[in-house]
Design an enzyme around this catalytic site. Sequence first.
Site: not given
Ligand code: NAD
Length: 501
Positions: A149, A173, A176-177, A226, A281, A383
Amino acid sequence: MREINHFIGGASVAGHSGRFGDVFNPNTGEVQARVQLAGLRGVEMAVEAAAKAQPEWAATNPQRRARVMFEFKRLVEANMSELAELLSSEHGKVIADSKGDIQRGLEVIEFSCGIPHALKGEYTEGAGPGIDVYSMRQPLGVVAGITPFNFPAMIPMWMFGVAIAVGNTFILKPSERDPSVPVRLAELMMEAGAPAGVLNVLHGDKVVVDAILEHPDIKAVSFVGSSDIAHYVYVKGAEAGKRVQAMGGAKNHGIILPDADMDQVVKDLSGAAFGSAGERCMALPVAVAVGKKTADDLRERMVAEIETLKVGVSTDTSAQYGPVVSAAHRQRISDYIEMGKAEGAELVVDGRGFALQGFEKGFFIGPSLFDHVKPEMKTYQEEIFGPVLQLVRADSFEEALALPSKHQYGNGVAIYTQNGRAARDFAARVNVGMVGINVPIPVPVAYHTFGGWKRSAFGDTNQHGMEGVKFWTKVKTVTARWPDSSLESHSDSSFVIPTMQ
Ligand code: NAD
């Protein structure tokens, strides 16, 4: 209620699953739209549309594909204000920061405008008698990106910017937020001249992610989110025989040596820790001060700096940051603050009581500062992803170097010093993927590559730059001989491996 549809095969497509997700306006706390959450049929439709478009797109010469990227860049720039407002209204970051989000993505598109050059293969003339060897980079086919998101424009563009330019067709994909900007980007890509099916956006949750990971016709998956989910995606995708890169969470440290320019440190730390409400991140949520004097000085100045910060709605141009993405996320941040106190860290500034007049239902949280944070604390190890700065006190350079090096995450790190030798030594030895020297958020430029180490990234290729080209293509190597049978006699069968002896 406004409904946000998928974008498949060049058209807006309503879902069939009957499942929806709420899309909030974090400024007001209200649900402003509902987004389709696809089921298996949606995934099939997206794969079909992408597969249909792929052969012709791959056969389009790279210069023409690059021209689509040039036009896409122009269109995104022309629509910058509208896109930034849309982004802020779903994410909560301030408009200037949303423009930065879009701009950093566009820089990858700029890189992709040079794709003909990046795709030139290698050639060896005369590798053997009358033998030439050459290699070419070919697209993988239908590929997918799953994005978080916190950067709904930049991260999709990191992925599809390169993936499409090299000749793949793409299924995005998004989170969804905040799903609206990705759809607008796909519409603009079509307007820029990409044929229908080249860039598809499919909304959804775990159901779609699992279906993407299992689908035999999707050849590669790039994920950012994450760490636990990144690891899941990496393992499951690889098990299904796909190429996978999966970027995860972070806990970036800023090391402050006693000779650092403290005025600059305070300004940089404030922006990097609290900008975008800490939902980056590459945020800098841990400050490691070397020596008591440095720590005391930093703490005093940080408290004064925090007092000057303005938290406001995302359209307030004088606000430094806006609300966090959801009520649940604000609660999670508050819980970490409570945990930090319980673990024995000193809560110097508590941002939890903050409320914005007229926007009491918005997801706002003020900046917080902890001192005397210790490596064994859970709030240090995990985090938080919110506007919380944790000050850790180290006695020496070696102790400070060991902290980010031993941490489970290894995305980014920064060092502040005026001593070039110390900075050089730090950069060489620290066990982290991206290093800033007097630079708080060392996100590499688009023609370099982005990627952390340890639990911040699973897989062996980074995002964008030549690493991106490598991830989204496969190499074919051709060994060619053109004997003239009218002049040369046929060679005998050889039963040993050919060598260059
Ligand atoms: P998230 O892991 O909740 O969601 C990321 C994606 O995974 C979304 O598209 C979501 O729909 C999907 N998803 C969520 N739950 C899932 C599940 N149980 N099974 C399969 N798919 C699922 O992350 P977020 O809250 O959207 O974003 C924040 C996180 O992303 C933080 O941890 C941040 O550090 C990380 N991030 C990392 C980088 C990097 O390059 N390392 C960059 C940006 C964000």
